[in-house]
Design a protein around this motif. Sequence first.
Motif, PDB file in Angstrom:
ATOM      1  N   ASN A 139       0.842  -1.189   0.000  1.00  0.00           N
ATOM      2  CA  ASN A 139       0.000   0.000   0.000  1.00  0.00           C
ATOM      3  C   ASN A 139       0.885   1.250   0.000  1.00  0.00           C
ATOM      4  OD1 ASN A 139       0.125  -1.211   2.903  1.00  0.00           O
ATOM      5  ND2 ASN A 139      -0.273   0.976   3.276  1.00  0.00           N
ATOM      6  N   TYR A 140       0.442   2.234  -0.770  1.00  0.00           N
ATOM      7  CA  TYR A 140       1.193   3.481  -0.928  1.00  0.00           C
ATOM      8  C   TYR A 140       0.316   4.654  -0.497  1.00  0.00           C
ATOM      9  CZ  TYR A 140       3.476   7.502  -3.022  1.00  0.00           C
ATOM     10  OH  TYR A 140       4.062   8.729  -3.217  1.00  0.00           O
ATOM     11  N   ARG A 141       0.791   5.400   0.503  1.00  0.00           N
ATOM     12  CA  ARG A 141       0.063   6.569   0.989  1.00  0.00           C
ATOM     13  C   ARG A 141       0.408   7.769   0.110  1.00  0.00           C
ATOM     14  NH1 ARG A 141       1.104   8.373   7.073  1.00  0.00           N
ATOM     15  NH2 ARG A 141       3.148   8.794   6.164  1.00  0.00           N
ATOM     16  N   PHE A 142      -0.582   8.213  -0.666  1.00  0.00           N
ATOM     17  CA  PHE A 142      -0.321   9.280  -1.633  1.00  0.00           C
ATOM     18  C   PHE A 142      -0.740  10.660  -1.129  1.00  0.00           C
ATOM     19  CE2 PHE A 142      -4.530   7.585  -2.572  1.00  0.00           C
ATOM     20  CZ  PHE A 142      -5.311   8.731  -2.690  1.00  0.00           C
ATOM     21  N   TRP A 143      -1.463  10.705   0.011  1.00  0.00           N
ATOM     22  CA  TRP A 143      -1.908  11.993   0.534  1.00  0.00           C
ATOM     23  C   TRP A 143      -2.104  11.902   2.039  1.00  0.00           C
ATOM     24  CZ3 TRP A 143      -6.644  13.028   3.008  1.00  0.00           C
ATOM     25  CH2 TRP A 143      -6.893  14.381   3.283  1.00  0.00           C
ATOM     26  N   ARG A 144      -1.776  13.008   2.727  1.00  0.00           N
ATOM     27  CA  ARG A 144      -2.035  13.090   4.165  1.00  0.00           C
ATOM     28  C   ARG A 144      -1.985  14.540   4.615  1.00  0.00           C
ATOM     29  NH1 ARG A 144       3.407  11.297   7.558  1.00  0.00           N
ATOM     30  NH2 ARG A 144       4.829  12.805   6.620  1.00  0.00           N
ATOM     31  N   ASN A 145      -2.680  14.809   5.724  1.00  0.00           N
ATOM     32  CA  ASN A 145      -2.508  16.058   6.443  1.00  0.00           C
ATOM     33  C   ASN A 145      -2.486  15.725   7.926  1.00  0.00           C
ATOM     34  OD1 ASN A 145      -5.197  15.715   7.215  1.00  0.00           O
ATOM     35  ND2 ASN A 145      -5.978  17.128   5.651  1.00  0.00           N
ATOM     36  N   THR A 146      -2.794  16.660   8.783  1.00  0.00           N
ATOM     37  CA  THR A 146      -2.650  16.431  10.214  1.00  0.00           C
ATOM     38  C   THR A 146      -3.485  15.255  10.713  1.00  0.00           C
ATOM     39  OG1 THR A 146      -2.245  18.794  10.539  1.00  0.00           O
ATOM     40  CG2 THR A 146      -2.802  17.492  12.488  1.00  0.00           C
ATOM     41  N   ASP A 147      -4.728  15.145  10.228  1.00  0.00           N
ATOM     42  CA  ASP A 147      -5.654  14.141  10.756  1.00  0.00           C
ATOM     43  C   ASP A 147      -6.028  13.036   9.769  1.00  0.00           C
ATOM     44  OD1 ASP A 147      -5.819  15.738  13.070  1.00  0.00           O
ATOM     45  OD2 ASP A 147      -7.464  16.912  12.202  1.00  0.00           O
ATOM     46  N   ALA A 149      -5.373  10.589   6.005  1.00  0.00           N
ATOM     47  CA  ALA A 149      -4.424   9.996   5.052  1.00  0.00           C
ATOM     48  C   ALA A 149      -5.198   9.085   4.107  1.00  0.00           C
ATOM     49  CB  ALA A 149      -3.333   9.208   5.778  1.00  0.00           C
ATOM     50  N   ALA A 150      -4.706   8.969   2.876  1.00  0.00           N
ATOM     51  CA  ALA A 150      -5.325   8.097   1.878  1.00  0.00           C
ATOM     52  C   ALA A 150      -4.236   7.300   1.171  1.00  0.00           C
ATOM     53  CB  ALA A 150      -6.133   8.909   0.874  1.00  0.00           C
ATOM     54  N   SER A 151      -4.521   6.029   0.912  1.00  0.00           N
ATOM     55  CA  SER A 151      -3.537   5.132   0.314  1.00  0.00           C
ATOM     56  C   SER A 151      -4.178   4.278  -0.770  1.00  0.00           C
ATOM     57  CB  SER A 151      -2.927   4.200   1.373  1.00  0.00           C
ATOM     58  OG  SER A 151      -2.413   4.918   2.472  1.00  0.00           O
ATOM     59  N   LEU A 152      -3.363   3.844  -1.702  1.00  0.00           N
ATOM     60  CA  LEU A 152      -3.746   2.841  -2.678  1.00  0.00           C
ATOM     61  C   LEU A 152      -3.142   1.510  -2.258  1.00  0.00           C
ATOM     62  CD1 LEU A 152      -3.145   4.785  -6.026  1.00  0.00           C
ATOM     63  CD2 LEU A 152      -5.341   4.328  -4.908  1.00  0.00           C
ATOM     64  N   ALA A 153      -3.853   0.415  -2.508  1.00  0.00           N
ATOM     65  CA  ALA A 153      -3.366  -0.919  -2.140  1.00  0.00           C
ATOM     66  C   ALA A 153      -3.561  -1.870  -3.306  1.00  0.00           C
ATOM     67  CB  ALA A 153      -4.108  -1.431  -0.902  1.00  0.00           C
ATOM     68  N   GLY A 154      -2.763  -2.923  -3.326  1.00  0.00           N
ATOM     69  CA  GLY A 154      -2.911  -3.914  -4.383  1.00  0.00           C
ATOM     70  C   GLY A 154      -1.878  -5.011  -4.251  1.00  0.00           C
ATOM     71  N   GLY A 155      -2.020  -6.003  -5.124  1.00  0.00           N
ATOM     72  CA  GLY A 155      -1.060  -7.093  -5.098  1.00  0.00           C
ATOM     73  C   GLY A 155      -1.487  -8.260  -5.947  1.00  0.00           C
ATOM     74  N   LEU A 156      -0.765  -9.352  -5.777  1.00  0.00           N
ATOM     75  CA  LEU A 156      -0.997 -10.577  -6.535  1.00  0.00           C
ATOM     76  C   LEU A 156      -1.063 -11.761  -5.584  1.00  0.00           C
ATOM     77  CD1 LEU A 156       1.617 -10.044  -9.401  1.00  0.00           C
ATOM     78  CD2 LEU A 156      -0.870  -9.853  -9.627  1.00  0.00           C
ATOM     79  N   LYS A 157      -1.897 -12.723  -5.937  1.00  0.00           N
ATOM     80  CA  LYS A 157      -1.950 -13.989  -5.229  1.00  0.00           C
ATOM     81  C   LYS A 157      -1.496 -15.061  -6.206  1.00  0.00           C
ATOM     82  CE  LYS A 157      -5.078 -16.818  -2.420  1.00  0.00           C
ATOM     83  NZ  LYS A 157      -6.485 -16.953  -1.942  1.00  0.00           N
ATOM     84  N   PHE A 158      -0.363 -15.696  -5.900  1.00  0.00           N
ATOM     85  CA  PHE A 158       0.278 -16.611  -6.838  1.00  0.00           C
ATOM     86  C   PHE A 158      -0.195 -18.059  -6.619  1.00  0.00           C
ATOM     87  CE2 PHE A 158       3.145 -13.034  -6.203  1.00  0.00           C
ATOM     88  CZ  PHE A 158       3.426 -12.659  -7.503  1.00  0.00           C
ATOM     89  N   PRO A 159      -0.227 -18.872  -7.679  1.00  0.00           N
ATOM     90  CA  PRO A 159      -0.690 -20.266  -7.570  1.00  0.00           C
ATOM     91  C   PRO A 159       0.383 -21.199  -7.020  1.00  0.00           C
ATOM     92  CG  PRO A 159      -0.138 -19.783  -9.845  1.00  0.00           C
ATOM     93  CD  PRO A 159       0.038 -18.485  -9.083  1.00  0.00           C
ATOM     94  N   THR A 160       0.794 -20.953  -5.775  1.00  0.00           N
ATOM     95  CA  THR A 160       1.877 -21.736  -5.174  1.00  0.00           C
ATOM     96  C   THR A 160       1.380 -22.823  -4.233  1.00  0.00           C
ATOM     97  OG1 THR A 160       2.063 -20.127  -3.372  1.00  0.00           O
ATOM     98  CG2 THR A 160       3.455 -19.769  -5.310  1.00  0.00           C
ATOM     99  N   GLY A 189      -7.227  -2.020  -4.319  1.00  0.00           N
ATOM    100  CA  GLY A 189      -8.021  -1.458  -3.243  1.00  0.00           C
ATOM    101  C   GLY A 189      -7.557  -0.076  -2.838  1.00  0.00           C
ATOM    102  N   GLY A 190      -8.235   0.479  -1.854  1.00  0.00           N
ATOM    103  CA  GLY A 190      -7.900   1.786  -1.329  1.00  0.00           C
ATOM    104  C   GLY A 190      -8.139   1.844   0.165  1.00  0.00           C
ATOM    105  N   ILE A 191      -7.435   2.760   0.856  1.00  0.00           N
ATOM    106  CA  ILE A 191      -7.506   2.886   2.313  1.00  0.00           C
ATOM    107  C   ILE A 191      -7.618   4.359   2.689  1.00  0.00           C
ATOM    108  CG2 ILE A 191      -6.333   2.414   4.504  1.00  0.00           C
ATOM    109  CD1 ILE A 191      -4.638   0.346   2.922  1.00  0.00           C
ATOM    110  N   TYR A 192      -8.508   4.647   3.641  1.00  0.00           N
ATOM    111  CA  TYR A 192      -8.600   5.999   4.214  1.00  0.00           C
ATOM    112  C   TYR A 192      -8.425   5.896   5.720  1.00  0.00           C
ATOM    113  CZ  TYR A 192     -10.661  10.208   6.190  1.00  0.00           C
ATOM    114  OH  TYR A 192     -10.876  11.347   6.931  1.00  0.00           O
ATOM    115  N   ASN A 193      -7.521   6.703   6.281  1.00  0.00           N
ATOM    116  CA  ASN A 193      -7.283   6.744   7.724  1.00  0.00           C
ATOM    117  C   ASN A 193      -7.613   8.116   8.292  1.00  0.00           C
ATOM    118  OD1 ASN A 193      -4.768   4.778   6.711  1.00  0.00           O
ATOM    119  ND2 ASN A 193      -5.833   4.052   8.534  1.00  0.00           N
ATOM    120  N   TYR A 194      -8.221   8.107   9.489  1.00  0.00           N
ATOM    121  CA  TYR A 194      -8.504   9.360  10.211  1.00  0.00           C
ATOM    122  C   TYR A 194      -8.046   9.180  11.656  1.00  0.00           C
ATOM    123  CZ  TYR A 194     -11.077  13.001  12.688  1.00  0.00           C
ATOM    124  OH  TYR A 194     -11.409  14.060  13.486  1.00  0.00           O
TER     125      TYR A 194
END
Length: 318
Positions: A139-147, A149-160, A189-194
């Motif tokens: 996940n990568y947090r692309f924006w934030r201020n004092t209270d 923050a917003a992030s993008l999330a993602g990934g892969l699930k491999f056939p292991t 996905g996406g994430i919002y934190n307060y």
Amino acid sequence: MRRMISVLLFLFLTIISLTINVYACNSCGSTVCLLGKGDDVARESSNQKWYFKYLYDQVVWHDKSAESVNAQINDGHDVHNKTVEATSHFQLGRRVTDDLNIFVDLPYVVRTAIESEDIDHLGDKQRSKGFGDVQLLGNYRFWRNTDNAASLAGGLKFPTGSTHQKSFQGDRFETDMQPGSGALNYIVGGIYNYQKGRFSATANSSYVFTTKGAQGFIFGDLFSATVYGDYLLNPNSTCLKTHVGLDTVFQNEMKERTNGAKNPDSGGQSVLLGPVFRIEAVNDVSIIGTFLYPISQKLNGLTQEQVFEWTMSAQIKF
């Protein structure tokens, strides 16, 4: 000395967790649902860039008599008689920067069910276990201020993961009873934190795009959205800072398919609600636990319903 205490506390909590029989579903996406929960909005720079987390997720199902499920199978339904399912996740991660987090997730999967198809063994317990599909998530947090923050999330699930586990009769389990799926899945996905004073909240959403795996089987795509909030009870404590709160999860799973044919007795919508606690044991060790009860289950056909679900995790930074 403090680092030694952190390590010993984490090992103690992990040993407790490993002594519990835990079970979880293959497509529930619990790892993604937990992204961002308990994160600090400020996330100040720290010397502890690496972390290890042990997470388990337990799902208990409403099971039926083997005879009644056998009758449904004979009527042409593709139904299951699961009892409990779990994945124990072993995660190794690194905060590459203050805003970028990447981790690898190695799951160990255990599935149990009541034999409901073989007339000679009706009611016997079946169990499948082994390592599941490895996930690479970030996940990568692309924006934030004092209270906030917003992030993008993602990934892969491999056939292991293992896809050739067999029943005690020597027959290969269907894919939904295997530890692995045999499929390459994509997660976004996406994430919002307060965070304000002693209160913090997280909202996240994710979508899992599934592909064809072993035995021509495709799990249904899964959309999840969660809202989580907690309140710090003892802000002046130097250890064992305790947060309590509430977690809500919405899941919409599409129908399963085998060789292109949809299973009408699969998928549907669920809403789960329940309490959550978070403990900052010491600076480098934290614990999060949730108990979720399904307050709404609008499932397709004869899809099996959940009784409850709960998770527990312990994390150490180093």
